[in-house]
Design an enzyme around this catalytic site. Structure first.
Site, mmCIF file in Angstrom:
data_model
loop_
_atom_site.group_PDB
_atom_site.id
_atom_site.type_symbol
_atom_site.label_atom_id
_atom_site.label_comp_id
_atom_site.label_asym_id
_atom_site.label_seq_id
_atom_site.Cartn_x
_atom_site.Cartn_y
_atom_site.Cartn_z
ATOM 1 N N PHE A 17 -29.076 20.573 19.493
ATOM 2 C CA PHE A 17 -27.853 19.852 18.331
ATOM 3 C C PHE A 17 -27.095 21.309 17.618
ATOM 4 C CE2 PHE A 17 -25.908 18.421 14.653
ATOM 5 C CZ PHE A 17 -25.249 17.464 14.891
ATOM 6 N N ASP A 76 -28.269 30.055 16.913
ATOM 7 C CA ASP A 76 -27.721 29.232 16.007
ATOM 8 C C ASP A 76 -28.747 28.817 14.991
ATOM 9 O OD1 ASP A 76 -26.798 26.964 14.460
ATOM 10 O OD2 ASP A 76 -26.217 25.614 16.272
ATOM 11 N N LYS A 97 -23.875 25.699 6.626
ATOM 12 C CA LYS A 97 -24.618 25.054 5.626
ATOM 13 C C LYS A 97 -24.704 25.626 4.248
ATOM 14 C CE LYS A 97 -26.476 21.771 8.867
ATOM 15 N NZ LYS A 97 -25.335 20.585 8.694
#
Length: 408
Positions: free
Chosen positions: A146, A231, A260
């Site tokens: 994801f 990531d 984030k």
């Protein structure tokens, strides 16, 4: 509801249902404020936040240092665009590059933008440095990944929910089993420019690869002249007890993708971080963002890097993570099938014969604990790193009580 009446939680949910596209299925709570690891709803009830906005709120709600940085910058200037220099961006770029042990950054806003930027950089590097034939570049990714929801990113997703009715898809990606370094090596060909993986797969349920996986990926990509892109948008910035999850296994990728928590839960901030020999392939006009690197985001980002530079939050995540994992593991066989944890990040597989993950989350909500399900009967915990030890015990105790109730 009148103009002078404060809307109720039900009124606010109704407004969302009527005027927002239904792309989310939130739990039935309307949050009004937050401090530290706790949030308060519109009725005044408090809840322990064990999701932390998917790790965007690693440093807790309303962290005084981060709020102060944002407020100070709000009084000065918030946006100039990259058409001009501003007095915050250089400081942020230097601080983040130093934290990561790299030369330079590309500032963006969302995590998906960081991933898209990393893909563009890898392709440009492949054509301009490695010598791959034009339009032939491929990037190896992992099954179960994801990385975001843009059309290019979902093109290499295996999730039918993410892909159905959203084609045609972007070519140039090869997906292999996660955790299998030999499959990566077998998939590399003369046109491969990068391997893009999550050091721990978050949305998949906190899937932790074998200990030698990332070191093997690093060795293979170095030997085969392929970029290694990590990531770390969810796993990085203190979450797993280190600045980056890659640190926990002693590897350094060519590019970090960050987001984030980089914005401190205040503004969206993301970045690609790497060395000049890779990021230097881009020139003016080839990439950009109106809001990327804006003064407000840079000021908050610099404050976030300052918190991480102390090492305090990484150590706290390590220590409290061990406490959380120990508490969760005692529930195995009592309604929990498996626990996977790294730092303050845990995936918990609930016995599907008892309940779905969503049902467990709804029951925990009633107990004052906010968590999120994923993939059927799995729930995940990612409390802010500022959480208190007794609060973690409270969360585990409430989960134990819910499971006991479900078991009858």
């Amino acid at each position: 509801m009148t103009a002078t009446t404060h809307p109720s939680g039900a009124d606010l949910v109704r407004l969302e249902d009527e005027h927002l596209a239904h792309t989310y299925h939130p739990l039935d709570v309307v949050v009004e404020s937050g401090e530290g690891a706790w949030v308060t709803d519109v009725t005044g009830r408090r809840y322990l936040d064990c999701l932390a906005a998917y790790s965007a709120v690693n440093f807790g709600h309303s962290h005084p240092v981060l709020v102060a940085a944002a407020k100070a910058q709000l009084d000065r200037i918030t946006l100039t665009s990259r058409a001009f220099h501003n007095d915050q961006l250089g400081l942020f770029a230097a601080a983040l590059a130093e934290l990561a042990g790299k030369d330079m950054i590309i500032p963006m806003n969302t995590g998906a933008e960081a991933v898209e930027s990393g893909i563009k950089v890898a392709r440009a590097w492949g054509y301009r440095v490695k010598g791959v034939a034009q339009d032939k570049a491929n990037i190896i990714v992992a099954d179960g990944n994801f990385h975001g929801r843009t059309t290019t990113i979902i093109s290499f997703s295996g999730d039918a929910v993410a892909t159905t009715d959203f084609g045609p898809f972007t070519p140039g990606f090869i997906s292999v089993p996660y955790g299998d370094a030999e499959a990566i090596e077998a998939a590399i060909d003369e046109n491969t420019v990068a391997v893009l993986v999550e050091p721990i797969q978050g949305e998949a349920g906190i899937i932790i690869p074998p200990a030698d996986y990332l070191p093997r990926v690093r060795e293979i990509t170095t030997r085969r002249n392929v970029l290694f892109i990590a990531d770390e948008i969810q796993s990085g910035l203190g979450r797993t007890g280190a600045t980056f999850e890659c640190d926990n296994v002693g590897v350094v990728p060519d590019l970090y993708l960050l987001g984030k928590a980089l914005g401190g839960g205040i503004v969206p901030v993301s970045a690609v971080v790497g060395n000049r020999d890779v990021l230097g392939v881009l020139s003016a006009g080839e990439h950009g963002s109106t809001f990327g690197g804006n003064p407000l985001a840079a000021a908050v980002g610099t404050a976030v890097v300052g918190l991480l530079a102390t090492g305090e939050y990484q150590e706290r995540a390590r220590m409290l993570g061990a406490r959380l994992e120990a508490g969760l593991r005692r529930l195995i066989g009592h309604g929990v099938v498996a626990v996977r944890a790294s730092g303050l990040w845990a995936g918990i597989d609930i016995d599907p014969a008892l309940a779905t993950g969503r049902e467990v989350c709804e029951r925990l909500l009633e107990c004052g604990v906010l968590v999120k399900d994923t993939h059927g009967s799995t729930i995940r915990l990612a409390p802010p790193i500022v959480v208190e030890p007794q609060d973690l015990d409270f969360a585990v105790d409430q989960l134990e009580a819910v499971l006991l109730e479900l078991r009858g």
